[in-house]
Design a protein around this motif. Structure first.
Motif, mmCIF file in Angstrom:
data_model
loop_
_atom_site.group_PDB
_atom_site.id
_atom_site.type_symbol
_atom_site.label_atom_id
_atom_site.label_comp_id
_atom_site.label_asym_id
_atom_site.label_seq_id
_atom_site.Cartn_x
_atom_site.Cartn_y
_atom_site.Cartn_z
ATOM 1 N N GLU A 96 -65.390 -31.674 -23.937
ATOM 2 C CA GLU A 96 -65.890 -31.275 -22.624
ATOM 3 C C GLU A 96 -66.995 -30.229 -22.764
ATOM 4 O O GLU A 96 -67.997 -30.270 -22.054
ATOM 5 C CB GLU A 96 -64.757 -30.715 -21.756
ATOM 6 C CG GLU A 96 -63.817 -31.755 -21.221
ATOM 7 C CD GLU A 96 -62.702 -31.150 -20.387
ATOM 8 O OE1 GLU A 96 -62.715 -29.926 -20.127
ATOM 9 O OE2 GLU A 96 -61.810 -31.914 -19.993
ATOM 10 N N TYR A 97 -66.790 -29.292 -23.682
ATOM 11 C CA TYR A 97 -67.780 -28.235 -23.898
ATOM 12 C C TYR A 97 -69.112 -28.835 -24.344
ATOM 13 O O TYR A 97 -70.171 -28.462 -23.856
ATOM 14 C CB TYR A 97 -67.269 -27.225 -24.920
ATOM 15 C CG TYR A 97 -68.267 -26.166 -25.277
ATOM 16 C CD1 TYR A 97 -68.565 -25.137 -24.384
ATOM 17 C CD2 TYR A 97 -68.935 -26.198 -26.503
ATOM 18 C CE1 TYR A 97 -69.495 -24.170 -24.703
ATOM 19 C CE2 TYR A 97 -69.864 -25.235 -26.831
ATOM 20 C CZ TYR A 97 -70.140 -24.218 -25.926
ATOM 21 O OH TYR A 97 -71.061 -23.263 -26.244
ATOM 22 N N GLU A 98 -69.035 -29.764 -25.301
ATOM 23 C CA GLU A 98 -70.263 -30.418 -25.781
ATOM 24 C C GLU A 98 -70.956 -31.167 -24.652
ATOM 25 O O GLU A 98 -72.176 -31.102 -24.519
ATOM 26 C CB GLU A 98 -69.941 -31.368 -26.949
ATOM 27 C CG GLU A 98 -69.485 -30.675 -28.212
ATOM 28 C CD GLU A 98 -70.555 -29.793 -28.808
ATOM 29 O OE1 GLU A 98 -71.758 -30.134 -28.731
ATOM 30 O OE2 GLU A 98 -70.193 -28.736 -29.356
ATOM 31 N N GLU A 99 -70.185 -31.882 -23.836
ATOM 32 C CA GLU A 99 -70.776 -32.621 -22.722
ATOM 33 C C GLU A 99 -71.436 -31.669 -21.733
ATOM 34 O O GLU A 99 -72.542 -31.919 -21.260
ATOM 35 C CB GLU A 99 -69.696 -33.458 -22.018
ATOM 36 C CG GLU A 99 -69.225 -34.641 -22.830
ATOM 37 C CD GLU A 99 -68.072 -35.375 -22.173
ATOM 38 O OE1 GLU A 99 -67.675 -35.011 -21.036
ATOM 39 O OE2 GLU A 99 -67.554 -36.317 -22.791
ATOM 40 N N ARG A 100 -70.736 -30.591 -21.410
ATOM 41 C CA ARG A 100 -71.300 -29.605 -20.478
ATOM 42 C C ARG A 100 -72.560 -28.969 -21.059
ATOM 43 O O ARG A 100 -73.531 -28.714 -20.333
ATOM 44 C CB ARG A 100 -70.269 -28.515 -20.171
ATOM 45 C CG ARG A 100 -69.164 -28.973 -19.265
ATOM 46 C CD ARG A 100 -68.218 -27.855 -18.989
ATOM 47 N NE ARG A 100 -67.102 -28.303 -18.180
ATOM 48 C CZ ARG A 100 -66.016 -27.604 -17.962
ATOM 49 N NH1 ARG A 100 -65.897 -26.403 -18.494
ATOM 50 N NH2 ARG A 100 -65.056 -28.077 -17.218
ATOM 51 N N LYS A 101 -72.506 -28.700 -22.379
ATOM 52 C CA LYS A 101 -73.666 -28.096 -23.025
ATOM 53 C C LYS A 101 -74.872 -29.036 -22.936
ATOM 54 O O LYS A 101 -75.994 -28.610 -22.626
ATOM 55 C CB LYS A 101 -73.328 -27.793 -24.477
ATOM 56 C CG LYS A 101 -74.326 -26.945 -25.200
ATOM 57 C CD LYS A 101 -73.822 -26.612 -26.582
ATOM 58 C CE LYS A 101 -74.816 -25.761 -27.341
ATOM 59 N NZ LYS A 101 -74.346 -25.457 -28.693
ATOM 60 N N LYS A 102 -74.631 -30.325 -23.191
ATOM 61 C CA LYS A 102 -75.722 -31.307 -23.102
ATOM 62 C C LYS A 102 -76.244 -31.394 -21.674
ATOM 63 O O LYS A 102 -77.457 -31.426 -21.461
ATOM 64 C CB LYS A 102 -75.236 -32.681 -23.567
ATOM 65 C CG LYS A 102 -75.024 -32.769 -25.060
ATOM 66 C CD LYS A 102 -74.514 -34.127 -25.445
ATOM 67 C CE LYS A 102 -74.216 -34.198 -26.940
ATOM 68 N NZ LYS A 102 -73.651 -35.499 -27.317
ATOM 69 N N LYS A 103 -75.341 -31.421 -20.711
ATOM 70 C CA LYS A 103 -75.752 -31.490 -19.308
ATOM 71 C C LYS A 103 -76.532 -30.240 -18.930
ATOM 72 O O LYS A 103 -77.545 -30.317 -18.237
ATOM 73 C CB LYS A 103 -74.527 -31.633 -18.395
ATOM 74 C CG LYS A 103 -73.907 -32.996 -18.416
ATOM 75 C CD LYS A 103 -72.727 -33.061 -17.479
ATOM 76 C CE LYS A 103 -72.047 -34.414 -17.521
ATOM 77 N NZ LYS A 103 -70.875 -34.473 -16.632
ATOM 78 N N LYS A 104 -76.048 -29.108 -19.389
ATOM 79 C CA LYS A 104 -76.700 -27.849 -19.073
ATOM 80 C C LYS A 104 -78.104 -27.802 -19.675
ATOM 81 O O LYS A 104 -79.059 -27.364 -19.024
ATOM 82 C CB LYS A 104 -75.860 -26.682 -19.599
ATOM 83 C CG LYS A 104 -76.279 -25.338 -19.099
ATOM 84 C CD LYS A 104 -75.301 -24.275 -19.540
ATOM 85 C CE LYS A 104 -75.680 -22.925 -18.964
ATOM 86 N NZ LYS A 104 -74.755 -21.883 -19.364
ATOM 87 N N LYS A 147 -80.249 -30.048 -17.681
ATOM 88 C CA LYS A 147 -80.542 -29.411 -16.395
ATOM 89 C C LYS A 147 -81.541 -28.276 -16.570
ATOM 90 O O LYS A 147 -82.421 -28.080 -15.736
ATOM 91 C CB LYS A 147 -79.254 -28.872 -15.759
ATOM 92 C CG LYS A 147 -78.380 -29.929 -15.156
ATOM 93 C CD LYS A 147 -77.160 -29.319 -14.503
ATOM 94 C CE LYS A 147 -76.276 -30.392 -13.902
ATOM 95 N NZ LYS A 147 -75.087 -29.811 -13.266
ATOM 96 N N GLU A 148 -81.390 -27.531 -17.670
ATOM 97 C CA GLU A 148 -82.319 -26.429 -17.927
ATOM 98 C C GLU A 148 -83.733 -26.949 -18.142
ATOM 99 O O GLU A 148 -84.704 -26.357 -17.664
ATOM 100 C CB GLU A 148 -81.861 -25.611 -19.134
ATOM 101 C CG GLU A 148 -80.674 -24.732 -18.858
ATOM 102 C CD GLU A 148 -80.221 -23.962 -20.084
ATOM 103 O OE1 GLU A 148 -80.834 -24.101 -21.169
ATOM 104 O OE2 GLU A 148 -79.234 -23.222 -19.956
ATOM 105 N N LYS A 149 -83.853 -28.063 -18.853
ATOM 106 C CA LYS A 149 -85.180 -28.655 -19.058
ATOM 107 C C LYS A 149 -85.776 -29.073 -17.715
ATOM 108 O O LYS A 149 -86.959 -28.842 -17.448
ATOM 109 C CB LYS A 149 -85.092 -29.861 -19.997
ATOM 110 C CG LYS A 149 -84.834 -29.466 -21.433
ATOM 111 C CD LYS A 149 -84.743 -30.684 -22.323
ATOM 112 C CE LYS A 149 -84.432 -30.286 -23.750
ATOM 113 N NZ LYS A 149 -84.287 -31.459 -24.627
#
Length: 186
Positions: free
Chosen positions: A87-95, A98-100
């Motif tokens: 979940e952390y990895e998925e959130r990190k990728k999404k984040k 989103k940041e980009k």
């Protein structure tokens, strides 16, 4: 006929319920010895009384259950850790994505703001908390009991009396048990 003071608690069908040997209320609980040498009906509430019987705890079985529970808990913890990492990895990728996107939007907004002399706004994201799901512990009832000494002695005496009565009935059924009528005159 002697038997060990080790009784196992068993349940019978409702149709087979009989009166408790202690309080005479109908019950489906039975205490039975190994090899079915002795059994009697007793209410489940009497099994909790210290003056009636004491539970026999099998240390090896209890230790094995505890070890198995510990292993299951450890396995659940590992699975939970893996799930949280994923979940952390998925959130990190999404984040990151989103940041980009936000950076692109910010660049566009900054250009517009510079043109319009406006202020820029920031948005924050919130993460929902993880739920800890622990399965409820199931308390197992003790199934093996030892009767108190005086109760055990009563059970032994009752069994002996039943054996003596059975032997006496068999002897009385034998025609040679009673003396014969004298055939000669005294």
């Amino acid at each position: 006929m002697s038997f060990p003071n080790v009784y196992t608690h068993r349940k019978v069908a409702e149709a087979s319920a009989k009166g408790c040997d202690v309080c005479y209320k109908p019950t489906t609980s039975v205490l039975i010895t190994a090899e079915n040498k002795d059994f009697f009906y007793v209410c489940a509430s009497h099994l909790k009384e210290r003056t009636f019987c004491t539970p026999i705890v099998d240390k090896a079985a209890e230790a094995a259950k505890k070890q198995k529970a510990d292993e299951e808990k450890e396995a659940r913890m590992k699975e939970e850790i893996e799930r949280v990492k994923k979940e952390y990895e998925e959130r990190k990728k999404k984040k990151e994505s989103k940041e980009k996107e936000k950076e692109k939007e910010k660049d566009e907004k900054e250009k517009e703001d510079l043109e319009k002399n406006g202020e820029k706004s920031d948005t924050k994201t919130k993460d929902k908390p993880d739920e800890d799901a622990e399965p409820p512990a199931v308390a197992e009832e003790t199934r093996v009991f030892a009767l108190q000494k005086f109760l055990y002695q009563q059970r032994l005496d009752k069994k002996r009396q039943a054996e003596v009565a059975k032997r006496n009935r068999e002897r009385m059924a034998n025609p040679g048990f009673f003396p014969s009528v004298p055939k000669s005159l005294p």
